[in-house]
Design a protein around this motif. Structure first.
Motif, mmCIF file in Angstrom:
data_model
loop_
_atom_site.group_PDB
_atom_site.id
_atom_site.type_symbol
_atom_site.label_atom_id
_atom_site.label_comp_id
_atom_site.label_asym_id
_atom_site.label_seq_id
_atom_site.Cartn_x
_atom_site.Cartn_y
_atom_site.Cartn_z
ATOM 1 N N ASN A 1 44.133 29.155 32.225
ATOM 2 C CA ASN A 1 43.503 30.417 31.836
ATOM 3 C C ASN A 1 42.292 30.087 30.972
ATOM 4 O O ASN A 1 42.426 29.613 29.849
ATOM 5 C CB ASN A 1 44.475 31.309 31.062
ATOM 6 C CG ASN A 1 43.935 32.711 30.860
ATOM 7 O OD1 ASN A 1 42.767 32.911 30.557
ATOM 8 N ND2 ASN A 1 44.800 33.706 31.027
ATOM 9 N N TYR A 2 41.104 30.344 31.508
ATOM 10 C CA TYR A 2 39.887 29.961 30.818
ATOM 11 C C TYR A 2 39.742 30.651 29.467
ATOM 12 O O TYR A 2 39.239 30.056 28.506
ATOM 13 C CB TYR A 2 38.681 30.287 31.703
ATOM 14 C CG TYR A 2 37.355 30.110 31.008
ATOM 15 C CD1 TYR A 2 36.830 28.837 30.776
ATOM 16 C CD2 TYR A 2 36.628 31.220 30.572
ATOM 17 C CE1 TYR A 2 35.613 28.667 30.133
ATOM 18 C CE2 TYR A 2 35.414 31.063 29.928
ATOM 19 C CZ TYR A 2 34.909 29.785 29.712
ATOM 20 O OH TYR A 2 33.709 29.633 29.066
ATOM 21 N N MET B 1 35.975 37.060 42.389
ATOM 22 C CA MET B 1 37.215 36.387 42.045
ATOM 23 C C MET B 1 37.278 36.127 40.542
ATOM 24 O O MET B 1 36.373 36.486 39.787
ATOM 25 C CB MET B 1 37.308 35.043 42.804
ATOM 26 C CG MET B 1 37.299 35.177 44.310
ATOM 27 S SD MET B 1 38.867 35.815 44.954
ATOM 28 C CE MET B 1 38.550 35.719 46.717
ATOM 29 N N ARG B 2 38.332 35.462 40.125
ATOM 30 C CA ARG B 2 38.448 35.041 38.738
ATOM 31 C C ARG B 2 37.412 33.971 38.424
ATOM 32 O O ARG B 2 36.961 33.249 39.302
ATOM 33 C CB ARG B 2 39.845 34.490 38.472
ATOM 34 C CG ARG B 2 40.942 35.517 38.499
ATOM 35 C CD ARG B 2 42.272 34.885 38.152
ATOM 36 N NE ARG B 2 42.228 34.184 36.874
ATOM 37 C CZ ARG B 2 43.243 34.156 36.020
ATOM 38 N NH1 ARG B 2 44.358 34.795 36.296
ATOM 39 N NH2 ARG B 2 43.141 33.482 34.900
ATOM 40 N N LEU B 3 37.049 33.862 37.163
ATOM 41 C CA LEU B 3 36.090 32.847 36.736
ATOM 42 C C LEU B 3 36.593 31.450 37.074
ATOM 43 O O LEU B 3 35.807 30.567 37.422
ATOM 44 C CB LEU B 3 35.842 32.974 35.232
ATOM 45 C CG LEU B 3 34.805 32.036 34.628
ATOM 46 C CD1 LEU B 3 33.437 32.302 35.229
ATOM 47 C CD2 LEU B 3 34.757 32.197 33.110
ATOM 48 N N GLU B 4 37.902 31.245 37.003
ATOM 49 C CA GLU B 4 38.454 29.934 37.319
ATOM 50 C C GLU B 4 38.223 29.553 38.781
ATOM 51 O O GLU B 4 38.018 28.378 39.101
ATOM 52 C CB GLU B 4 39.957 29.896 37.016
ATOM 53 C CG GLU B 4 40.303 30.007 35.542
ATOM 54 C CD GLU B 4 40.439 31.451 35.080
ATOM 55 O OE1 GLU B 4 40.923 31.675 33.960
ATOM 56 O OE2 GLU B 4 40.063 32.355 35.863
ATOM 57 N N TYR C 1 32.211 33.885 42.497
ATOM 58 C CA TYR C 1 31.890 34.290 41.129
ATOM 59 C C TYR C 1 31.831 35.809 41.002
ATOM 60 O O TYR C 1 32.141 36.369 39.951
ATOM 61 C CB TYR C 1 30.556 33.690 40.694
ATOM 62 C CG TYR C 1 30.683 32.332 40.057
ATOM 63 C CD1 TYR C 1 31.287 32.172 38.820
ATOM 64 C CD2 TYR C 1 30.200 31.198 40.703
ATOM 65 C CE1 TYR C 1 31.414 30.923 38.239
ATOM 66 C CE2 TYR C 1 30.317 29.944 40.125
ATOM 67 C CZ TYR C 1 30.920 29.811 38.889
ATOM 68 O OH TYR C 1 31.042 28.574 38.323
ATOM 69 N N TRP D 1 43.734 26.307 41.129
ATOM 70 C CA TRP D 1 42.496 27.003 41.453
ATOM 71 C C TRP D 1 41.703 26.230 42.505
ATOM 72 O O TRP D 1 41.095 26.831 43.392
ATOM 73 C CB TRP D 1 41.653 27.191 40.188
ATOM 74 C CG TRP D 1 42.351 27.911 39.083
ATOM 75 C CD1 TRP D 1 42.618 27.449 37.835
ATOM 76 C CD2 TRP D 1 42.898 29.235 39.133
ATOM 77 N NE1 TRP D 1 43.293 28.387 37.091
ATOM 78 C CE2 TRP D 1 43.469 29.507 37.867
ATOM 79 C CE3 TRP D 1 42.960 30.225 40.114
ATOM 80 C CZ2 TRP D 1 44.101 30.707 37.563
ATOM 81 C CZ3 TRP D 1 43.576 31.430 39.825
ATOM 82 C CH2 TRP D 1 44.135 31.660 38.570
#
Length: 262
Positions: A36-37, A228-231, A225, A49
């Protein structure tokens, strides 16, 4: 003392510039490996990821490699003979044509893509094919093959070498394959390095020409980007680096090897 102080100032400035460029890349890579960033490294490291990106976007990576290699082959087949023809032409016409070759670089990629759509977009099968994107990539990267090859040809006094070979009875094919190509290998490798890297990372033309079934790596990266999620996006960046960095190192190594032999 003054020289030593100047040296340390230059060294410090160089290190700061390198950190300014490298730190964002390192942070992006770590974000793609972090559970989790927003929590940070304390959340733990994971490859899920990267696995998710490969599951969703592996086809974009394969298409990017395919496009880059096809673009390299076409620019070699078109660019080396074009550079040779420019070298043999009169200086005024050669300069005019050489400047015209730079138009796809000077014109924004979106404008080039729009021109291709207006000219060939009505051919449905061609429009839906990855070959349509390939045409845009070749237009954009061809000058980066012609320029270094032409520079090496002019620097090595190719015309005099050809005249010497012709005086010994060598035909055109023998001169081209035995004299011209071996003496401009360094320029070909420099052009190949530029063509491959530009093709793999090209976004503007590709974004305008792609279809949902023909996404390249940069287009998929932008999508990841945005949606989706940043990860996910960061993991995509990691895969991009894992693909392009070894390729660049290999091309650089081949270039330095050829330079040492010559």
């Amino acid at each position: 003392m003054k020289r030593r102080g100047l040296f340390y100032c230059q060294l410090g400035f160089t290190v700061l510039v390198c950190l300014f460029m490298i730190v964002p890349v390192v942070m992006s890579v770590l974000a793609g490996l972090t559970e989790n960033y927003f929590i940070g490294l304390s959340s733990g490291l994971t490859l899920r990821w990267v696995e998710e990106v490969w599951r969703l976007y592996s086809d974009t990576i394969r298409l990017s490699i395919q496009l880059a290699l096809a673009c390299l082959v076409l620019t070699l087949l078109l660019g080396v003979p074009a550079a040779y023809a420019l070298m043999k032409s009169s200086r005024r016409w050669a300069n005019a044509i050489e400047e015209a070759l730079l138009l796809p670089v000077a014109v924004p990629g979106l404008a080039t893509a729009l021109a291709l759509l207006l000219a060939y977009g009505h051919h449905r099968d061609f429009r839906d094919s990855w070959l349509f994107i390939l045409v845009g990539h070749v237009l954009f990267t061809l000058p980066f093959m012609v320029r270094p090859v032409l520079s090496v040809m002019r620097a090595s006094d190719m015309q005099r070498l050809e005249e010497a070979a012709a005086s010994l009875g060598a035909g055109f094919r023998q001169r081209f394959l035995g004299i011209v190509i071996p003496n401009c290998v360094s320029g070909i490798l420099a052009g190949a390095l530029m063509v491959v890297t530009l093709s793999v990372g090209e976004f503007n033309i590709t974004w305008m020409l792609h279809t949902p079934l023909n996404k390249t790596l940069p287009v998929g990266l932008a999508d990841s980007y945005a949606s989706m999620r940043l990860e996910i996006g960061s993991a995509y960046t990691l895969l991009f680096l894992l693909m392009i960095v070894p390729l660049l190192i290999t091309l650089q190594w081949l270039g330095s090897l050829v330079t040492r032999r010559h």
